[in-house]
Design a protein around this motif. Structure first.
Motif, PDB file in Angstrom:
ATOM      1  N   ASP A 122      84.739   2.567   2.613  1.00 46.41           N
ATOM      2  CA  ASP A 122      85.365   2.259   3.854  1.00 46.41           C
ATOM      3  C   ASP A 122      84.337   0.920   4.583  1.00 46.41           C
ATOM      4  O   ASP A 122      84.796   0.171   5.262  1.00 46.41           O
ATOM      5  CB  ASP A 122      85.337   3.095   5.101  1.00 46.41           C
ATOM      6  N   TYR A 123      83.292   0.733   4.161  1.00 45.71           N
ATOM      7  CA  TYR A 123      82.326  -0.407   4.750  1.00 45.71           C
ATOM      8  C   TYR A 123      82.771  -1.461   4.389  1.00 45.71           C
ATOM      9  O   TYR A 123      82.989  -2.339   5.209  1.00 45.71           O
ATOM     10  CB  TYR A 123      80.638   0.001   4.335  1.00 45.71           C
ATOM     11  N   ALA A 124      83.064  -1.753   3.137  1.00 43.19           N
ATOM     12  CA  ALA A 124      83.538  -2.882   2.905  1.00 43.19           C
ATOM     13  C   ALA A 124      84.902  -3.450   3.238  1.00 43.19           C
ATOM     14  O   ALA A 124      85.147  -4.456   3.733  1.00 43.19           O
ATOM     15  CB  ALA A 124      83.656  -3.055   1.118  1.00 43.19           C
ATOM     16  N   LYS A 125      85.588  -2.490   3.377  1.00 40.06           N
ATOM     17  CA  LYS A 125      86.956  -2.550   4.164  1.00 40.06           C
ATOM     18  C   LYS A 125      86.982  -3.339   5.559  1.00 40.06           C
ATOM     19  O   LYS A 125      87.414  -4.071   6.116  1.00 40.06           O
ATOM     20  CB  LYS A 125      87.912  -1.510   3.855  1.00 40.06           C
ATOM     21  N   ALA A 126      85.882  -2.610   5.986  1.00 38.21           N
ATOM     22  CA  ALA A 126      85.631  -2.732   7.868  1.00 38.21           C
ATOM     23  C   ALA A 126      84.800  -4.213   7.760  1.00 38.21           C
ATOM     24  O   ALA A 126      85.458  -4.923   8.570  1.00 38.21           O
ATOM     25  CB  ALA A 126      84.820  -1.823   8.238  1.00 38.21           C
ATOM     26  N   PHE A 127      84.110  -4.574   6.965  1.00 40.86           N
ATOM     27  CA  PHE A 127      83.555  -5.682   6.990  1.00 40.86           C
ATOM     28  C   PHE A 127      84.406  -6.919   6.793  1.00 40.86           C
ATOM     29  O   PHE A 127      84.540  -8.003   7.518  1.00 40.86           O
ATOM     30  CB  PHE A 127      82.314  -5.897   5.951  1.00 40.86           C
ATOM     31  N   LEU A 128      85.290  -6.783   5.750  1.00 41.34           N
ATOM     32  CA  LEU A 128      86.208  -7.761   5.342  1.00 41.34           C
ATOM     33  C   LEU A 128      87.119  -7.982   6.266  1.00 41.34           C
ATOM     34  O   LEU A 128      87.754  -9.014   6.638  1.00 41.34           O
ATOM     35  CB  LEU A 128      87.004  -7.566   3.929  1.00 41.34           C
ATOM     36  N   ALA A 129      87.723  -6.870   7.044  1.00 41.33           N
ATOM     37  CA  ALA A 129      88.789  -6.956   7.941  1.00 41.33           C
ATOM     38  C   ALA A 129      88.344  -7.683   9.283  1.00 41.33           C
ATOM     39  O   ALA A 129      89.205  -8.352  10.042  1.00 41.33           O
ATOM     40  CB  ALA A 129      89.152  -5.519   8.396  1.00 41.33           C
ATOM     41  N   ARG A 130      86.989  -7.903   9.366  1.00 39.25           N
ATOM     42  CA  ARG A 130      86.420  -8.573  10.546  1.00 39.25           C
ATOM     43  C   ARG A 130      86.066 -10.021  10.446  1.00 39.25           C
ATOM     44  O   ARG A 130      85.576 -10.680  11.228  1.00 39.25           O
ATOM     45  CB  ARG A 130      85.100  -7.719  11.098  1.00 39.25           C
ATOM     46  N   MET A 131      86.529 -10.611   9.061  1.00 36.39           N
ATOM     47  CA  MET A 131      85.906 -11.986   8.649  1.00 36.39           C
ATOM     48  C   MET A 131      87.104 -12.906   9.048  1.00 36.39           C
ATOM     49  O   MET A 131      88.483 -12.457   8.876  1.00 36.39           O
ATOM     50  CB  MET A 131      85.498 -11.989   7.179  1.00 36.39           C
ATOM     51  N   ASP A 132      86.777 -14.069   9.613  1.00 32.75           N
ATOM     52  CA  ASP A 132      87.775 -14.915   9.657  1.00 32.75           C
ATOM     53  C   ASP A 132      87.672 -16.132   8.618  1.00 32.75           C
ATOM     54  O   ASP A 132      86.389 -16.771   8.465  1.00 32.75           O
ATOM     55  CB  ASP A 132      87.535 -15.705  11.121  1.00 32.75           C
ATOM     56  N   LEU A 133      88.557 -16.342   7.795  1.00 33.68           N
ATOM     57  CA  LEU A 133      88.359 -17.343   6.583  1.00 33.68           C
ATOM     58  C   LEU A 133      89.187 -18.446   6.735  1.00 33.68           C
ATOM     59  O   LEU A 133      89.413 -19.446   6.050  1.00 33.68           O
ATOM     60  CB  LEU A 133      89.021 -16.614   5.515  1.00 33.68           C
ATOM     61  N   SER A 134      89.867 -18.681   8.071  1.00 34.76           N
ATOM     62  CA  SER A 134      90.426 -19.996   8.194  1.00 34.76           C
ATOM     63  C   SER A 134      89.818 -21.271   8.092  1.00 34.76           C
ATOM     64  O   SER A 134      88.299 -21.349   8.534  1.00 34.76           O
ATOM     65  CB  SER A 134      91.007 -19.866   9.668  1.00 34.76           C
ATOM     66  N   GLY A 135      90.166 -22.181   7.413  1.00 29.74           N
ATOM     67  CA  GLY A 135      89.596 -23.415   7.106  1.00 29.74           C
ATOM     68  C   GLY A 135      88.631 -23.106   6.013  1.00 29.74           C
ATOM     69  O   GLY A 135      87.810 -24.252   5.721  1.00 29.74           O
ATOM     70  N   ASP A 170      81.272 -23.106   3.209  1.00 28.69           N
ATOM     71  CA  ASP A 170      81.959 -23.067   4.407  1.00 28.69           C
ATOM     72  C   ASP A 170      81.414 -21.642   5.390  1.00 28.69           C
ATOM     73  O   ASP A 170      81.278 -21.662   6.488  1.00 28.69           O
ATOM     74  CB  ASP A 170      83.320 -22.983   4.240  1.00 28.69           C
ATOM     75  N   ILE A 171      81.420 -20.374   4.594  1.00 29.38           N
ATOM     76  CA  ILE A 171      80.696 -19.219   5.231  1.00 29.38           C
ATOM     77  C   ILE A 171      79.807 -18.623   4.512  1.00 29.38           C
ATOM     78  O   ILE A 171      79.537 -18.916   3.394  1.00 29.38           O
ATOM     79  CB  ILE A 171      82.003 -18.061   5.235  1.00 29.38           C
TER      80      ILE A 171
END
Length: 268
Positions: A44-57, A125-126
């Motif tokens: 669940d940790y990885a899912k929660a982290f990834l869900a909060r990332m903004d990859l736009s651009g 970029d990130i």
């Protein structure tokens, strides 16, 4: 005295010096990569982290303290290039294996630590630092991370300074001083002219979910070091006395997810 009179960077360094858990050498993480690399990729940790990332651009990602690729590998299919930086050769080997298993050829391992010279480490970029922020000098780490990101940075750091095992430390009669809390990072970034966003991720602690007393004892030894026979006996008794408490493994662990733009405030 006002807040601008406080040197949070030096306060962090002093707090870290007083913490009584020695830094784990690369060899320890090499061994962990072989035994738990696949498991570290899930949860669940990885899912929660990834869900909060903004990859736009974004087209490129620098994953600092990447481990087996818990964050970088799932994102590689959506980006042009991912660079995984870690000081454990075993973890980098696991990263490469996991990328290959996912059919990816755009993940590049970089053998570096936070304290090494980062000459040649690409600006991306990130930049992310997932559960890899217990460094001796946070100000230096934040400057390195921020200078290697064009768009956004994401870092998780302990809330409260404990991995959810303070009660176990008391049981063993071992005084465990808390690691520096996440608020140091917020204040150091503030001093850099950056106003970060903070979110919180709470999960069962690292001692949760064991199948039997021996697995629990082995997990405790990972956190506290070698255990003598008396300590192992106390842990076995604690484990058997309350099955539900044993399943939880003690207290939860909470991570602060700190995110910012190199140029200043991260928009909500």
């Amino acid at each position: 005295m006002i807040i601008h009179d406080l040197d949070f960077a030096e306060m962090y360094r002093e707090h870290m010096r007083r913490s009584d858990r020695p830094e784990k050498p690369a060899s320890v993480w090499d061994e962990r990569a072989r035994s738990a690399g696949a498991k570290m990729m899930q949860g669940d940790y990885a899912k929660a982290f990834l869900a909060r990332m903004d990859l736009s651009g974004a087209a490129t990602l620098l994953d600092i303290g990447c481990g087996p690729g818990t964050i970088g590998v799932p994102l590689a299919g959506r980006l042009e290039a991912v660079y995984g930086l870690d000081y454990s050769p075993g973890m980098l080997e696991c990263l490469t294996d996991n990328a290959r298993a996912a059919g990816l050829d755009n993940v590049t391992p970089l053998l570096r630590s936070w304290t090494d010279d980062w000459e040649g480490v690409p600006v991306c970029d990130i930049a992310v630092a997932s559960r890899s922020s217990l460094v001796p000098d946070m100000a230096d780490a934040l400057h390195k991370m921020t200078s290697h990101a064009r768009l956004r940075c994401y870092m998780t750091h302990l809330v409260g300074g404990h991995f959810g095992d303070a009660a176990i430390a008391e049981l063993l009669g071992r005084q465990v001083r808390a690691f520096p809390d996440y608020v140091y990072i917020v204040n150091i970034l503030h001093g850099m002219g950056i106003h970060p966003r903070v979110d919180y991720l709470t999960f069962p602690g690292r001692l949760a979910g064991t199948r039997d007393a021996q697995e629990f004892i082995d997990k405790v030894a990972w956190s506290f070091g070698e255990l003598n026979a008396d300590e192992q006996a106390r842990l076995a008794e604690w484990y058997g006395a309350d099955p539900e408490r044993a399943r939880r493994g003690g207290g939860d662990i909470c991570w602060a997810l700190i995110s910012w733009e190199p140029a200043g405030t991260l928009a909500a």
